[in-house]
Design an enzyme around this catalytic site. Structure first.
Site, PDB file in Angstrom:
ATOM      1  N   HIS A  33      44.157  15.496 -18.853  1.00  0.00           N
ATOM      2  CA  HIS A  33      44.858  14.997 -20.036  1.00  0.00           C
ATOM      3  C   HIS A  33      46.086  15.847 -20.303  1.00  0.00           C
ATOM      4  O   HIS A  33      46.175  16.994 -19.866  1.00  0.00           O
ATOM      5  CB  HIS A  33      43.937  15.026 -21.259  1.00  0.00           C
ATOM      6  CG  HIS A  33      43.389  16.390 -21.564  1.00  0.00           C
ATOM      7  ND1 HIS A  33      42.254  16.881 -20.965  1.00  0.00           N
ATOM      8  CD2 HIS A  33      43.828  17.370 -22.380  1.00  0.00           C
ATOM      9  CE1 HIS A  33      41.999  18.098 -21.411  1.00  0.00           C
ATOM     10  NE2 HIS A  33      42.949  18.434 -22.267  1.00  0.00           N
ATOM     11  N   CYS A  66      35.912  26.164 -28.256  1.00  0.00           N
ATOM     12  CA  CYS A  66      36.147  26.493 -26.852  1.00  0.00           C
ATOM     13  C   CYS A  66      37.621  26.849 -26.699  1.00  0.00           C
ATOM     14  O   CYS A  66      38.415  26.641 -27.624  1.00  0.00           O
ATOM     15  CB  CYS A  66      35.772  25.319 -25.947  1.00  0.00           C
ATOM     16  SG  CYS A  66      36.751  23.826 -26.208  1.00  0.00           S
TER      17      CYS A  66
END
Length: 730
Positions: free
Chosen positions: A65, A224
């Site tokens: 992405h 994350c």
């Protein structure tokens, strides 16, 4: 929703064998629909994102992405591979590949698609349906949420559909905290009744209810490094495990675009806390005083039930995280803690503490050093003997202006050691470390301990404050600790140690180092120049580069012939990597992508200005060829600069301070030779990669490149068609 993914953006028989070829195949479908305007430019952006961190997820999933200026609207393409494609996931290749494209600046849409998709991928029925689908139209409908996978448990809230419209988070329901990042709670969850447990907002009055009469409650934080996929997958896994265990789990995903804080009443009502994170938890002190389980984000994805059971066990045993006086276990942490990774060793933290000081010192170096350089350039080397401009200044006299610049620069330069010490202490102990750090750095200047004294003062100040913060104090005194007690005690301790204990030995060591630099000549000087050149080019602006630069700048505090040679060698070597990449993209452009060739144009200016970071885009795309080439060229330049005995009085400026360089023509020759060496090496290494494939000519992609031999445009003829390559991911 139907505009995000359509049947012609689905490939159920993806034939690509590499992640670059898979991205190209799916991106071509986007081009056909007019969603992507420049295929190569978009693929370069995808590869750049992949170089930051692999996009493979456990369970056979790949999610390449990016945001790109070549994308007209948010788009999702899906491909299914029979063989599997390596996207860097620990458990092996991915067979389900989602390519997500968002326009540049469209943060909300980009994050919404990713986070919502990540949640749906935690549903086994959803991934099973994708693996067995036979019709592209039905598959697009399934991914978009217009249809549901067969086998979903009745009464189980389905993860929200992938949608490009950002939703708001309330911070009080299951999954609250996504806010503008994706809306973590689904509509089904928000409307669930009391019997569903985890989907009910918690009122402030509920904590007083008897434990036997209310459900066990857990609050959790997930995060994350990229703040997208794993963050929301862990949130979804914890919520799902909580539903199965009859436990109310309220999650705050701390994503890359920020987060919506949990309601304080929800935190107060919780029995325990789970931190599933790979980056530090933001505002961690909100959760102090509760039983806590602290793990990595993948543990939240892979074993959520165990984490919930562990929290319940801690509650039963009465284990809590107690609030600490000053800074402690339950507090937000220091600047280095907040920028680092959980469980870092002392050596890693020490390096970051030192780099914290150096990073704050560099702007003073640049401003002060360049002002001093301008003063010398305008008024000559005797300008340092000019009287104070506060007492004598002639508006029409150029030497007065030169003296003004020199004296302003000198004052800025005088802050180097105090700023270095102050911000080393700041990195260790946060704001309470600033006062003793600056005091210790000023003492280092006073006793002629110089740069080394500043390093020692910063570490002593930070350690002293950290020790004081661990001392328990009565609650009424905590308010004055950071304002009065800590600055007073720590400054006294640091002053005593610097003046009477460690200061004089460090000053002697500093003098010995200065004398050594002053006496450098011959082979010793050349070897030092080679070593400094290697350091400057190894990590292109990273810690090793900063160490070499700080060593050179430290010598300018008390300049002599040797320290001026060191400064010249360091700056010359630091200019080589971007200049070499710029030259390589000029002479052999077909070896580089279109994006790299554009970066090469900017690298000319960056290299000439002594901004080594200008080579980072090239190193990120192809580190095994670019970094060694840069290091060899930098070593050659550093050694030649020392051999030619070039000197430099300015700590920055590149070619713009050439008038201040001793033997400027030889200095430029050293830079030119190093640049040529690096250019030849990188061209040879990249060329060998290309010619190693008999089916492909010059400019066609090799095995590491973005497109494989089957990719459109890789015709095997040099120069035939557009260059199909994208940077190889790290």
């Amino acid at each position: 929703m139907s505009e995000l993914i359509t049947a012609d953006l689905v490939d159920l028989d993806l034939a690509a064998e590499t992640k670059e070829a898979a991205a190209r195949s799916l991106a071509e479908r986007m081009v056909t629909r007019g969603r992507v305007t420049d295929l190569d430019g978009f693929l370069a952006d995808v590869a750049a994102r992949e170089a930051q961190m692999p996009t493979g997820l456990d369970g056979g999933i790949g999610i390449p992405h990016c945001r790109s200026a070549h994308v007209t609207e948010a788009t999702l393409a899906f491909g299914r591979s029979a063989r599997g494609i390596d996207f860097g996931a620990p458990d092996g290749p991915a067979d389900l590949i989602f390519l997500i494209a968002a326009p540049a600046g469209a943060d909300d849409a980009h994050l919404t698609i990713l986070s919502a998709l990540a949640r749906r991928l935690m549903n086994e029925d959803f991934t099973t349906a994708l693996r067995t689908a036979t019709d592209p139209t039905a598959t697009a409908s399934l991914i978009s949420g217009d249809s549901e996978p067969v086998g979903t448990e009745p009464g189980t809230p389905e993860p929200e559909a992938v949608t490009a419209e950002p939703t708001g988070g309330t911070g009080t329901g299951v999954g609250a905290g996504a806010g503008a990042e994706a809306g973590a709670a689904t509509q089904a969850e928000a409307e669930a009744g009391p019997e569903t447990g985890p989907d009910v907002p918690v009122s402030a009055s509920e904590p007083d209810a008897p434990a036997a009469d209310r459900v066990f409650r857990i609050v959790a934080v997930t995060s994350c490094p990229t703040g997208i996929a794993h963050t929301y997958m862990a949130a979804e896994a914890l919520e799902k495990a909580g539903r199965h265990a009859g436990v109310e789990v309220v999650v705050e995903p701390q994503g890359s675009a920020g987060f919506t804080r949990l309601d304080p009443a929800v935190i107060a009502a919780a029995d325990g806390v789970i931190f599933a994170h790979d980056v530090p938890v933001r505002e961690k002190d909100r959760f102090a005083g509760k039983p806590t389980v602290d793990v990595g984000v993948k543990a939240g994805i892979n074993r959520p039930a165990e984490l919930i059971a562990e929290v319940r066990g801690k509650v039963q045993r009465g284990e809590i995280t107690a609030p600490a006086a000053g800074r402690g276990e339950g507090s937000p942490g220091t600047p280095v803690d907040n920028a680092g990774d959980p469980g870092e060793g002392y050596g890693t933290k020490l390096r970051k503490w030192l780099m914290s000081g150096v990073s704050y010192m560099v702007p003073f170096v640049a401003a002060g050093g360049l002002l001093i350089a301008l003063g010398f350039a305008i008024g000559g080397y005797t300008i340092n003997k000019a009287p104070s401009v506060a007492e004598h200044f002639v508006w029409t006299d150029h030497t007065s202006w030169a003296a003004l610049l020199f004296q302003i620069g000198g004052l800025a330069f005088s802050f180097l050691v105090p700023v270095l010490a102050g911000y080393i202490a700041y990195g260790m102990a946060d704001r309470p470390g600033l006062v003793p750090g600056f005091v210790g750095g000023s003492i280092a200047l006073t006793i002629n301990a110089g740069f080394l004294g500043g390093l020692a003062a910063g570490l002593i100040a930070g350690g002293t404050v950290m020790a004081i913060q661990r001392v328990g104090v009565p609650a009424p005194l905590r308010g004055i600790m950071p304002v009065v007690v800590i600055p007073l005690v720590s400054s006294a301790v640091v002053g005593f140690l610097m003046f009477l204990v460690v200061g004089k030995p460090i000053a002697s060591l500093q003098k010995a180092l200065t004398d050594w630099l002053s006496g450098l000549s011959g082979a010793n000087a050349i070897i030092l120049g080679v070593v400094l050149g290697l350091m400057m080019c190894f990590d292109l602006g990273g810690p090793l580069n900063k160490v070499a630069y700080a060593f050179a700048v430290g010598g300018l505090a008390n300049p002599n012939e040797g320290s001026l040679k060191v400064m010249a060698a360091v700056m010359a070597a630091g200019m080589v990597p971007p200049l070499a990449m710029a030259l390589a993209t000029t002479v052999r452009g077909k070896l580089f992508t279109r994006a790299e060739r554009e970066n090469g144009k900017a690298a000319w200016v960056l290299g000439a200005s002594f901004i080594t970071e200008g080579a980072i885009p090239f190193a990120a795309a192809d580190p095994l060829r670019v970094i060694p080439s840069a290091m060899v060229g930098g070593a050659v330049t550093g050694g030649l600069s020392m051999l030619f005995e070039c000197t430099l009085r300015a700590p920055h400026g590149g070619i713009f301070v050439i008038p201040l360089i001793g033997d400027p023509f030889l200095y430029l020759l050293a830079i030119a030779v190093g640049t040529a060496v690096s250019t030849c090496l990188v061209v040879l290494l990249k060329g060998a990669r290309k010619t190693g494939h008999p089916d492909q000519g010059e400019g066609a992609p090799g095995p590491d490149d973005a497109a494989d031999a089957a990719a459109p445009g890789a015709t095997g003829a040099a120069g035939a068609g557009p260059d199909p390559k994208v940077p190889a991911a790290v």
